[in-house]
Enzyme design. Structure first.
Site, short mmCIF file in Angstrom:
data_model
loop_
_atom_site.label_atom_id
_atom_site.label_comp_id
_atom_site.label_asym_id
_atom_site.label_seq_id
_atom_site.Cartn_x
_atom_site.Cartn_y
_atom_site.Cartn_z
N HIS A 23 -3.45 9.48 6.42
CA HIS A 23 -3.29 8.13 5.89
C HIS A 23 -3.81 7.09 6.88
CE1 HIS A 23 -0.69 9.92 2.80
NE2 HIS A 23 -0.37 10.75 3.79
N ARG A 76 -1.33 12.37 -2.32
CA ARG A 76 -2.67 11.79 -2.24
C ARG A 76 -3.49 12.41 -1.12
NH1 ARG A 76 1.24 8.03 -0.68
NH2 ARG A 76 0.92 6.82 1.24
N HIS A 110 -7.16 9.75 2.97
CA HIS A 110 -7.19 10.11 1.55
C HIS A 110 -7.96 9.09 0.71
CE1 HIS A 110 -4.40 6.88 0.46
NE2 HIS A 110 -3.76 7.17 1.59
N LYS A 166 0.88 -7.03 -1.96
CA LYS A 166 0.62 -7.64 -0.65
C LYS A 166 0.44 -9.15 -0.75
CE LYS A 166 -1.28 -3.35 1.18
NZ LYS A 166 -2.48 -2.59 1.54
N GLU A 213 2.19 8.71 5.95
CA GLU A 213 1.95 7.29 6.18
C GLU A 213 3.20 6.66 6.80
OE1 GLU A 213 0.39 4.89 7.11
OE2 GLU A 213 -0.86 4.29 5.41
#
Length: 204
Positions: free
Chosen positions: A158, A61, A9, A99, A88
């Site tokens: 994903h 998405r 995506h 992150k 995902e």
């Protein structure tokens, strides 16, 4: 030989914010919609494919990316099946966390293992091995029969669910998959030979 195409995506809102997204149902950004259109243009740039069926996850998405691609290639009537098996990977306690913040909290090496390692599970989440098990089972039981029947297939999903599928299609080892990154909105195309069961990766 039927064509098999996988597309990650376009950029999502949490991709843009550098967050662990996982199964959180975040929407595409404007850039993500642009990437989806570009994917459709890439697919149409040579010999426009005419798919027999499409598959996506249950996350918006991927669903919206599929819809944009089909609009660009003028195949909006394509039957599309949605299934959570293509979602995902579940990132557990990391979902929603930036992150860089995770690296500060847990250390670079641990975060790398959670993101790229095959068997490493983030807290209360899935490893890539877990994701591989559900994705490949769904692929073999639901998607592959369409290719064996000669139908061209488009899958929009994903980064991790498609990396897991790439392991099966390209015979990538658990060690080597750590180095594989799949960009958003770039179609990855294969010819499938029903006689041999071999997937041949095509040049862009």
């Amino acid at each position: 030989m039927p064509l098999f195409v996988i597309v990650r995506h376009g950029q999502s809102q949490w991709n843009a914010e550098n967050r662990f997204t996982g199964t959180t149902d975040t929407p595409l950004t404007d850039l993500g919609r642009h990437e989806a259109r570009e994917a459709g243009i890439l697919l149409s740039s040579h010999q426009p494919p005419h798919f027999g069926i499409g598959f996506t996850s249950e996350l918006q998405r991927a669903i919206e990316t599929m819809a944009i691609i089909l609009d660009v290639i003028q195949q909006t009537d394509l039957p599309v099946e949605r299934n959570a098996a293509l979602n995902e990977r579940m990132y557990g306690d990391l979902q929603g966390m930036n992150k860089e913040e995770a690296q500060v909290r847990f250390g670079d090496e641990q975060v790398f293992r959670w993101r790229r390692g095959y068997a490493d599970q983030p807290p209360h989440g899935e490893s890539l091995a877990d994701t591989h098990a559900r994705v490949v089972t769904y692929f073999k039981t639901v998607i592959l029969p369409h290719l064996q029947a000669g139908q061209p297939v488009l899958v929009v999903a994903h980064g991790n669910s498609l990396r897991a599928l790439m392991m099966e299609l390209e015979h990538i080892s658990p060690e080597d998959i750590e180095k594989v990154e799949l960009a958003t909105g770039i179609p990855r195309q294969y010819d499938y030979d029903p006689a041999t069961g071999v997937f041949k990766l095509l040049p862009r």
